[in-house]
Design a protein around this motif. Structure first.
Motif, PDB file in Angstrom:
ATOM      1  N   GLY A  56      23.826 -40.005  -8.195  1.00 53.90           N
ATOM      2  CA  GLY A  56      24.498 -39.538  -9.404  1.00 53.90           C
ATOM      3  C   GLY A  56      25.990 -39.380  -9.209  1.00 53.90           C
ATOM      4  O   GLY A  56      26.793 -39.713 -10.092  1.00 53.90           O
ATOM      5  N   HIS A  57      26.400 -38.891  -8.041  1.00 54.06           N
ATOM      6  CA  HIS A  57      27.825 -38.697  -7.748  1.00 54.06           C
ATOM      7  C   HIS A  57      28.556 -40.032  -7.721  1.00 54.06           C
ATOM      8  O   HIS A  57      29.640 -40.180  -8.308  1.00 54.06           O
ATOM      9  N   ALA A  58      27.972 -41.031  -7.047  1.00 55.52           N
ATOM     10  CA  ALA A  58      28.619 -42.338  -6.948  1.00 55.52           C
ATOM     11  C   ALA A  58      28.740 -42.989  -8.317  1.00 55.52           C
ATOM     12  O   ALA A  58      29.776 -43.585  -8.652  1.00 55.52           O
ATOM     13  N   GLN A  59      27.693 -42.887  -9.129  1.00 59.26           N
ATOM     14  CA  GLN A  59      27.762 -43.511 -10.455  1.00 59.26           C
ATOM     15  C   GLN A  59      28.753 -42.793 -11.367  1.00 59.26           C
ATOM     16  O   GLN A  59      29.427 -43.421 -12.182  1.00 59.26           O
ATOM     17  N   ALA A  60      28.831 -41.480 -11.242  1.00 60.67           N
ATOM     18  CA  ALA A  60      29.740 -40.725 -12.101  1.00 60.67           C
ATOM     19  C   ALA A  60      31.200 -40.931 -11.720  1.00 60.67           C
ATOM     20  O   ALA A  60      32.083 -40.930 -12.587  1.00 60.67           O
ATOM     21  N   THR A  61      31.473 -41.110 -10.432  1.00 57.48           N
ATOM     22  CA  THR A  61      32.853 -41.219  -9.972  1.00 57.48           C
ATOM     23  C   THR A  61      33.313 -42.658  -9.772  1.00 57.48           C
ATOM     24  O   THR A  61      34.517 -42.925  -9.763  1.00 57.48           O
ATOM     25  N   GLY A  62      32.359 -43.584  -9.590  1.00 56.07           N
ATOM     26  CA  GLY A  62      32.714 -44.956  -9.258  1.00 56.07           C
ATOM     27  C   GLY A  62      33.065 -45.154  -7.804  1.00 56.07           C
ATOM     28  O   GLY A  62      33.467 -46.247  -7.398  1.00 56.07           O
ATOM     29  N   ARG A  63      32.905 -44.107  -6.979  1.00 55.96           N
ATOM     30  CA  ARG A  63      33.230 -44.197  -5.565  1.00 55.96           C
ATOM     31  C   ARG A  63      31.954 -44.220  -4.716  1.00 55.96           C
ATOM     32  O   ARG A  63      30.921 -43.661  -5.103  1.00 55.96           O
ATOM     33  N   THR A  64      32.050 -44.836  -3.560  1.00 49.18           N
ATOM     34  CA  THR A  64      30.908 -44.916  -2.663  1.00 49.18           C
ATOM     35  C   THR A  64      30.551 -43.539  -2.128  1.00 49.18           C
ATOM     36  O   THR A  64      31.419 -42.797  -1.665  1.00 49.18           O
ATOM     37  N   ALA A  65      29.270 -43.201  -2.197  1.00 52.75           N
ATOM     38  CA  ALA A  65      28.796 -41.905  -1.720  1.00 52.75           C
ATOM     39  C   ALA A  65      28.404 -41.994  -0.256  1.00 52.75           C
ATOM     40  O   ALA A  65      27.955 -43.038   0.222  1.00 52.75           O
ATOM     41  N   LEU A  66      28.553 -40.871   0.448  1.00 54.67           N
ATOM     42  CA  LEU A  66      28.200 -40.781   1.857  1.00 54.67           C
ATOM     43  C   LEU A  66      27.029 -39.821   2.020  1.00 54.67           C
ATOM     44  O   LEU A  66      27.077 -38.679   1.563  1.00 54.67           O
ATOM     45  N   VAL A  67      25.982 -40.300   2.692  1.00 58.76           N
ATOM     46  CA  VAL A  67      24.761 -39.524   2.900  1.00 58.76           C
ATOM     47  C   VAL A  67      24.505 -39.393   4.391  1.00 58.76           C
ATOM     48  O   VAL A  67      24.704 -40.342   5.145  1.00 58.76           O
ATOM     49  N   GLY A 413      16.245 -37.690 -11.916  1.00 57.40           N
ATOM     50  CA  GLY A 413      16.944 -36.942 -12.948  1.00 57.40           C
ATOM     51  C   GLY A 413      17.592 -35.656 -12.504  1.00 57.40           C
ATOM     52  O   GLY A 413      18.809 -35.463 -12.668  1.00 57.40           O
ATOM     53  N   LEU A 414      16.815 -34.723 -11.954  1.00 50.46           N
ATOM     54  CA  LEU A 414      17.384 -33.432 -11.550  1.00 50.46           C
ATOM     55  C   LEU A 414      18.486 -33.611 -10.519  1.00 50.46           C
ATOM     56  O   LEU A 414      19.570 -33.034 -10.620  1.00 50.46           O
ATOM     57  N   SER A 415      18.203 -34.406  -9.483  1.00 50.37           N
ATOM     58  CA  SER A 415      19.169 -34.541  -8.394  1.00 50.37           C
ATOM     59  C   SER A 415      20.407 -35.315  -8.825  1.00 50.37           C
ATOM     60  O   SER A 415      21.538 -34.934  -8.499  1.00 50.37           O
ATOM     61  N   ALA A 416      20.221 -36.409  -9.575  1.00 47.82           N
ATOM     62  CA  ALA A 416      21.381 -37.192 -10.018  1.00 47.82           C
ATOM     63  C   ALA A 416      22.286 -36.380 -10.924  1.00 47.82           C
ATOM     64  O   ALA A 416      23.512 -36.532 -10.894  1.00 47.82           O
ATOM     65  N   ALA A 417      21.700 -35.504 -11.735  1.00 46.09           N
ATOM     66  CA  ALA A 417      22.517 -34.675 -12.624  1.00 46.09           C
ATOM     67  C   ALA A 417      23.406 -33.734 -11.830  1.00 46.09           C
ATOM     68  O   ALA A 417      24.579 -33.522 -12.188  1.00 46.09           O
ATOM     69  N   VAL A 418      22.884 -33.173 -10.746  1.00 48.38           N
ATOM     70  CA  VAL A 418      23.698 -32.297  -9.902  1.00 48.38           C
ATOM     71  C   VAL A 418      24.850 -33.091  -9.287  1.00 48.38           C
ATOM     72  O   VAL A 418      26.012 -32.653  -9.302  1.00 48.38           O
ATOM     73  N   GLY A 419      24.549 -34.282  -8.747  1.00 45.73           N
ATOM     74  CA  GLY A 419      25.603 -35.109  -8.167  1.00 45.73           C
ATOM     75  C   GLY A 419      26.629 -35.550  -9.185  1.00 45.73           C
ATOM     76  O   GLY A 419      27.834 -35.565  -8.904  1.00 45.73           O
TER      77      GLY A 419
END
Length: 538
Positions: A56-67, A413-419
């Motif tokens: 969710g964070h990567a899609q919302a920001t357009g930046r690559t997420a780090l896990v 859903g729940l997790s992507a919304a938080v990100g």
């Protein structure tokens, strides 16, 4: 002397990847040691939730997420969410700890045996650096691959004793070079091919545009609108897309295509040219046989994903960046006279019936929710049985405003919304998540509470896997067990994780709760709305 740890952190800073989504184990402690003040660690209580938040964070920001995950067991727990991220084309670097190199050969406890094999085929690339000194270059390569079309998750296995290794002068220079490199993309299609497509659009009697989620992800929203307006093209949304690629309030917008072969072809009847942009051809499910296209209809696909182009069952394809290609195409086509322009097939507002007690119908509940949410809301949807009612009442009219999984699993859903809310704190986020879907990522509520992430979670609770009951009728498979979910108390679960929760008693109450939660919020809120099931239709 520079250590691998220091060189790695400089590389992450250079990529803007200072937010780490993780669930730490012993093999990750060396990576996290002396965690820098300019980094942010977002803790999830289960690895699939960690990956979902990063998605969710990567899609919302357009930046690559780090896990950052825990060796083999953590990667195993996360695999469903990694499959979802791959389907979503989400740029993501997934790292996992590994046993010290001295004990990997004997497969000591926590050794990730065949580490690069475990996450395949869901990742674009999986690698374990052969030497500690290669970690910075491997990480740089991971970012380049994750961000190159088609975007998606990649995986690195990092032995836990690599980070304290000191780099000599030559190795430190190599790490700096890796940090400084950038790989560009989004190439425009060959001009001659775009000119040929322009001629097709201008000579077609009744062309139609079909947009997919990649239009939004690649910043091509305005270019798609400009092309549709210039040629007066009716616009359909491709089925089962995780993002919206065209404003649903636009007079040229027609709706969402059905996701089955026969009905989809019937919907496109009368069009002699179908231009599909930023979507596969097509995401079909369930199986309803029929022709792939109406008789006499031609199709062209524009995509940045070579795999989508290769596996399309019908039509020609151009593989190129969407925005530059659409912009050139718009320049090359003549403007169609206004009186020939298409208009929305049915722009009549959906009527909302009067409430008749509890539980509410899903349509009434979603209308109430939509009426109370701010105009700039980012919507996250994981309520499969209610998606049609949602699209009736929530019309997405701006980029970056809708997220849904395209992978077919649950837990997004729940997790992507938080990100997404962590990535876009300037916009309200409302997540519509079914009571069954919520259980796959319920621990995301703890992260929302712990980090005071002001997501509004709306749960239309029907106490069943309603979408599976619909499929059971469609597929003529009676007597299937395990489709009812009695005894779930979403409000109690939310409060147990520290999230304030309310149970809506009627549509007006639901609208009041949504309005309050999305206006000047002070952390997350969960709203349970008991609903009756509205079966979807193809």
């Amino acid at each position: 002397m520079t250590t691998v740890r220091a060189a790695t952190r400089e590389l992450l800073r250079s990529r803007g990847a200072t937010t780490v989504f993780g669930n730490p184990g012993s093999t990750e402690l060396p990576f996290l040691q002396d965690f820098p003040e300019d980094f942010r660690y977002v803790l999830g209580l289960q690895e699939a939730v960690v990956v979902g938040m990063a998605d969710g964070h990567a899609q919302a920001t357009g930046r690559t997420a780090l896990v950052n995950l825990h060796t083999a067991p953590g990667v195993g727990n996360a695999m469903g969410a990694i499959v979802t991220a791959a389907a979503n084309h989400t740029p993501m670097v997934v790292t996992a700890g590994q046993q010290v190199r001295a004990m990997m050969t004997m497969e000591a406890l926590l050794t990730n045996v065949d580490a690069t094999l475990l996450p395949r085929p869901a990742v674009k690339w999986a690698y374990e650096p052969p030497r500690p000194q290669d970690v910075p270059a491997a990480l740089a390569r991971a970012f380049h691959i994750a961000e190159s079309a088609p975007r998606g998750p990649v995986f690195l296995s990092l032995p836990m004793d690599d980070f304290d290794v000191e780099l000599d002068a030559a190795e430190a220079r190599a790490a700096r070079h890796a940090t400084a490199r950038r790989v560009g993309g989004a190439a425009q299609a060959d001009r001659a091919e775009v000119e040929a497509l322009a001629r097709k659009l201008m000579t077609a009697v009744n062309p139609v545009l079909v947009t997919g989620g990649a239009v939004d992800a690649e910043g091509a929203w305005d270019a798609a609108v400009a092309l549709a307006e210039r040629r007066g093209l009716p616009v359909w949304a491709s089925p089962i897309e995780g993002r919206v690629g065209f404003p649903e309030t636009h007079p040229l917008y027609q709706g969402v295509l059905p996701p089955a072969i026969g009905p989809l072809a019937q919907t496109l009847a009368g069009h002699d040219l179908v231009l599909v942009v930023g979507a596969p051809v097509f995401r079909y499910y369930p199986y309803v046989p029929g022709p792939l296209l109406p008789e006499g209809t031609e199709l062209t696909l524009l995509t940045s994903d070579p795999g989508e182009a290769a596996r399309a069952p019908v039509g020609d394809a151009l593989v190129a960046g969407l925005r530059p290609t659409l912009e050139l195409l718009c320049e090359l086509v003549d403007k169609r006279p206004h009186d020939e322009a298409a208009h929305r097939a049915d722009d009549t507002p959906v009527e909302v019936p009067e409430a008749d007690g509890e539980p509410m119908s899903a349509s009434i509940a979603l209308a109430a929710m939509a009426s109370a949410a701010p105009a700039d809301t980012v919507w996250v949807n994981e309520s499969p049985s209610n998606i049609q009612a949602f699209r009736d009442h929530v019309r997405i009219d701006r980029p970056g405003s809708f997220l849904m999984t395209t992978g077919g699993g649950l837990g997004f859903g729940l997790s992507a919304a938080v990100g997404a809310q962590l990535g876009r704190p300037d916009r309200p986020v409302v997540a519509l998540v079914g009571d069954g879907s919520a259980q796959y990522a319920i621990t995301a509520l703890w992260t929302a509470a712990a980090y005071r992430v002001p997501v509004t979670f709306v749960v239309p609770a029907n106490r069943e896997y309603a979408i599976l009951k619909w499929f059971g009728r469609f597929e003529n498979t009676p007597g299937v067990p395990g489709l009812d979910l009695p005894g779930l108390d979403l409000c109690a679960l939310a409060r147990g994780y520290g999230v304030p929760a309310h149970r809506a008693t009627d549509p007006a109450h639901l609208a009041e709760l949504v309005g309050a939660a999305t206006t000047d919020p002070d952390g997350p809120v969960l709203i349970e709305a008991p609903v009756t099931t509205v079966p979807p239709v193809l």
